[in-house]
Design an enzyme around this catalytic site. Structure first.
Site, PDB file in Angstrom:
ATOM      1  N   MET A   1       8.729  35.180   7.158  1.00 48.15           N
ATOM      2  CA  MET A   1       9.756  34.172   7.421  1.00 48.15           C
ATOM      3  C   MET A   1      10.586  34.499   8.656  1.00 48.15           C
ATOM      4  SD  MET A   1       9.433  31.637   5.459  1.00 48.15           S
ATOM      5  CE  MET A   1      10.947  30.851   6.022  1.00 48.15           C
TER       6      MET A   1
ATOM      7  N   SER B   1       3.839  41.149   1.418  1.00 43.26           N
ATOM      8  CA  SER B   1       2.638  40.304   1.417  1.00 43.26           C
ATOM      9  C   SER B   1       1.369  41.151   1.384  1.00 43.26           C
ATOM     10  CB  SER B   1       2.629  39.407   2.658  1.00 43.26           C
ATOM     11  OG  SER B   1       3.710  38.500   2.634  1.00 43.26           O
TER      12      SER B   1
ATOM     13  N   VAL C   1       3.515  35.022   2.217  1.00 39.52           N
ATOM     14  CA  VAL C   1       4.650  35.173   3.124  1.00 39.52           C
ATOM     15  C   VAL C   1       5.767  35.917   2.410  1.00 39.52           C
ATOM     16  CG1 VAL C   1       5.673  32.947   2.495  1.00 39.52           C
ATOM     17  CG2 VAL C   1       6.190  33.945   4.720  1.00 39.52           C
ATOM     18  N   CYS C   2       6.475  36.771   3.172  1.00 35.39           N
ATOM     19  CA  CYS C   2       7.674  37.439   2.658  1.00 35.39           C
ATOM     20  C   CYS C   2       8.667  37.543   3.817  1.00 35.39           C
ATOM     21  CB  CYS C   2       7.343  38.817   2.061  1.00 35.39           C
ATOM     22  SG  CYS C   2       6.626  39.984   3.232  1.00 35.39           S
ATOM     23  N   HIS C   3       9.585  38.479   3.768  1.00 37.35           N
ATOM     24  CA  HIS C   3      10.569  38.588   4.848  1.00 37.35           C
ATOM     25  C   HIS C   3       9.888  38.980   6.162  1.00 37.35           C
ATOM     26  CE1 HIS C   3      14.593  39.147   6.545  1.00 37.35           C
ATOM     27  NE2 HIS C   3      14.119  40.232   7.125  1.00 37.35           N
TER      28      HIS C   3
END
Length: 323
Positions: free
Chosen positions: A309, A287, A280-282
């Site tokens: 996220m 990712s 997971v990333c922004h």
């Protein structure tokens, strides 16, 4: 009894008969005679060609013959455009026919591993269409019908088909043009033939290149991630954002392990290889990069959380509003 089921059955029967007849007699198709017949329509020949190409796609007739004919009739540039329009219209028609006749029936009866496979295709959406158009894993005609049985959006399917069939369409259209030049003779024919060979070589190399660029991971929606985290064998959530983002406005998934992307290569020993990993990333850009790195180091059960996220917090707000 409602008439709709009988209408669908009638249409399906008619389609199967038409396909059976077309496949039975397809070996009798004479490309030279086909070109001469279409050329006889004069200024409307491109429109007739597009209609014939689309019909051929629906009836499982070989698209290669049509593509080569398009190059011979209309040249490499206009021929590519006309071929793409005909192929895309035919692919879209087959897609819509399959969706109307069988999508509901298939969705009600799917289960197990096959359902997971279809869900994965639908989650990929246009990306999957792009991949199989560039790397033809399945026959073009069969693929058109098969994708119609999924819930991939029509517009995404049509656009991805048009755009990502373009490299192959141009190469084979040019081969058709080169064939016409060879018949005409002259020095230009040799040059055109060499270009055609180079284009075919490039198209043959394209699948290998695409496979190398493809992300070696499965996609997870935030809803699927939430269900898996609540299950008996939850994945390890790996957040590849910076430390500041991890503790910042969007926060993080409870229990997530923060391994910033720029530190990931040096901290691989902190990750288990016997459990699934959810990256997971922004959004999901970092990712995807992390997934390639992990795959190169032997990790195989890798999942990317779609829209990261951003989607996770949006889903939390939606659940809160509903409560």
């Amino acid at each position: 009894m409602k008439s709709w089921p009988w209408l669908r059955i009638g249409l399906l029967a008619g389609l199967l008969v038409a396909i059976g007849v077309a496949v039975t007699f397809r070996d009798r198709i004479d490309p030279v005679a086909l070109e001469a017949w279409i050329a006889g329509f004069g200024i409307t020949a491109p429109l007739v060609f597009v209609a014939v190409y689309a019909l051929a796609s629906v009836l499982f007739l070989p698209g290669m013959i049509m593509t080569l004919a398009g190059g011979a009739l209309f040249g490499p540039v206009w021929g590519t455009l006309i071929n793409l329009i005909g192929a895309t219209l035919g692919a879209t028609a087959a897609f819509l026919v399959a969706r109307y006749l069988g999508a509901d029936w298939v969705s009600r009866r799917l289960g197990g591993r096959l359902k997971e496979l279809v869900n994965g295709v639908e989650a990929e959406g246009w990306r999957f269409v792009a991949f199989v158009r560039l790397v033809p894993l399945f026959p073009y005609n069969l693929l058109n019908y098969a994708l119609g049985l999924t819930r991939i959006r029509l517009l995404a399917y049509a656009l991805a088909t048009f755009v990502f069939m373009a490299p192959g369409a141009f190469a084979y259209t040019y081969v058709g043009h080169a064939g016409r030049q060879a018949i005409a003779g002259g020095e230009a024919a040799i040059q055109t033939g060499l270009i055609a060979l180079a284009l075919l070589a490039a198209v043959a190399f394209l699948p290998r290149l695409v496979k190398r660029l493809r992300v070696p991971a499965e996609w997870l929606t935030v809803q699927e991630l939430a269900r898996e985290l609540a299950g008996h064998s939850p994945p390890v959530v790996v957040d590849v954002r910076s430390v500041e983002e991890f503790t910042g406005e969007l926060g993080h998934v409870d229990g997530a392990l923060n391994l910033p992307l720029d530190q990931l290569a040096n901290r691989l020993h902190e990750l288990p290889k016997d459990r699934p990993l959810a990256l997971v990333c922004h959004t999901d850009r970092r990712s995807r990069t992390a997934a390639k790195l992990l795959h190169a180091h032997g990790f195989r059960d890798i999942h990317i959380v779609r829209r990261g996220m951003t989607a996770w917090r949006a889903a939390e707000r939606s659940r809160h509003d509903q409560d």
